[in-house]
Design an enzyme around this catalytic site. Sequence first.
Site, PDB file in Angstrom:
ATOM      1  N   SER A 280       0.140   3.693  -8.045  1.00 27.99           N
ATOM      2  CA  SER A 280      -0.686   3.780  -6.837  1.00 27.99           C
ATOM      3  C   SER A 280       0.131   4.053  -5.585  1.00 27.99           C
ATOM      4  CB  SER A 280      -1.487   2.489  -6.658  1.00 27.99           C
ATOM      5  OG  SER A 280      -2.357   2.293  -7.750  1.00 27.99           O
ATOM      6  N   HIS A 345      -0.199  -0.289  -2.767  1.00 28.13           N
ATOM      7  CA  HIS A 345      -1.129   0.716  -2.260  1.00 28.13           C
ATOM      8  C   HIS A 345      -0.907   0.943  -0.761  1.00 28.13           C
ATOM      9  CE1 HIS A 345      -2.944  -0.877  -5.913  1.00 28.13           C
ATOM     10  NE2 HIS A 345      -3.794   0.144  -5.946  1.00 28.13           N
TER      11      HIS A 345
END
Length: 406
Positions: A280, A345
């Site tokens: 991610s 993220h």
Amino acid sequence: MEKSSPRMTGGTREAPVNSSPAVASNAEGEEIEVLESTDVLPVAQEDYDPENSGFISTERFRDLLATHGSELDPHKLEVLLALADGNADGKICYQDFVNLMSNKRSNSFRRAILQGSRQLKVCSLRDEAGLGLSQRLVRHVAYETLPREVDRKWYFDSYTYCPPPWLILAITIAEVAVFMYYGFQLDRLVLQVSSPSFLKSPLPYHPQLRAQAWRYLSYIFMHTGIEHLSLNMAMQLLVGVPLEMVHGALRIGLVYVCGVLAGSLAVSVTDMTAPVVGSSGGVYALVSAHLANVVMNWSGMKCQFKLFRMAMALVCMSVEFGRAVWLRFYPPAFPPCPNPSFVAHLGGVMVGLTLGVVVLQNYEQRLQEQSLFWIFFCVYTVFVLCAVFWNIFAYSLLDVRLPPPP
């Protein structure tokens, strides 16, 4: 047509004696030959200015294009005409001409095109008919990623599929292969993280094993389950492959790797007891950079249904991020080790909105010549160095209680 070169007399350079142009065609009219960059552009005697050698008047330049334009690619001819009309001082730089004919462009060249008073009057790239499947794909990618018609035509003319977009495809294939290997080994495809042997792999980042430096990058090949892998793989392919086709593996790889490293380091600083898995960090760096580039060039982006597609991209990012947050705070299957962190993220997003935007905004321009690139790169380097020192000293100084090694 023949080339002429200037002569040196008494330490000074004399003007060329004939008016032959700086472009010559061979007998078949298939190749374009340009003078070496050390030569002065041969021009007519009345066009020559000894104080501005290397320049030609725009009037003379247009005459040459009118005479020999049929030997040039139509798109390059169009850009040359825009270059002529974009120079208010009445002169064309020879080096800009050389850069165009050798598939290179400078910042001054781009500024001349963008500031030109002449609008490109021929049909747009989207209206061209009779294209093959591969050419239509290149045209589609150009409209997906580039905000200026000049850049789109330039890319369409110069792209050759050599090399192909191999980097993102190779990373994706490796991620799928590793996932399937551990899927059979752990005998589960959904929520692999719930297996007691999941973190025993040499790939995931674990706070107790942070001295193994490769884990700050190798964690991208491990995923918590098929739902995690599917979302990351979809965004990685749909966004990463077109970006690599336009900007090349080196630039896209730089953004991707910086996002991956920033993700694991951000976890080690802010969520010190949690492990990290999944790609991610790199995916969010690419997607956020692309979305920011679309927003910043909204009127120039001509991709279809861009508002709907941007909304869908944000929905996919939000779903994946929400899944990661939920999993982080869900009771772990094997306490006291917590579930993987979601902070990676956010680290990827920060890289995409800074370093990634600069990379995507400077198509066909040298990054080392962009001051904003060096500013963000220096900021990123400082962050990495601070995070490294944090990992070396902060855990012991703060007496952080880490989970046992897997």
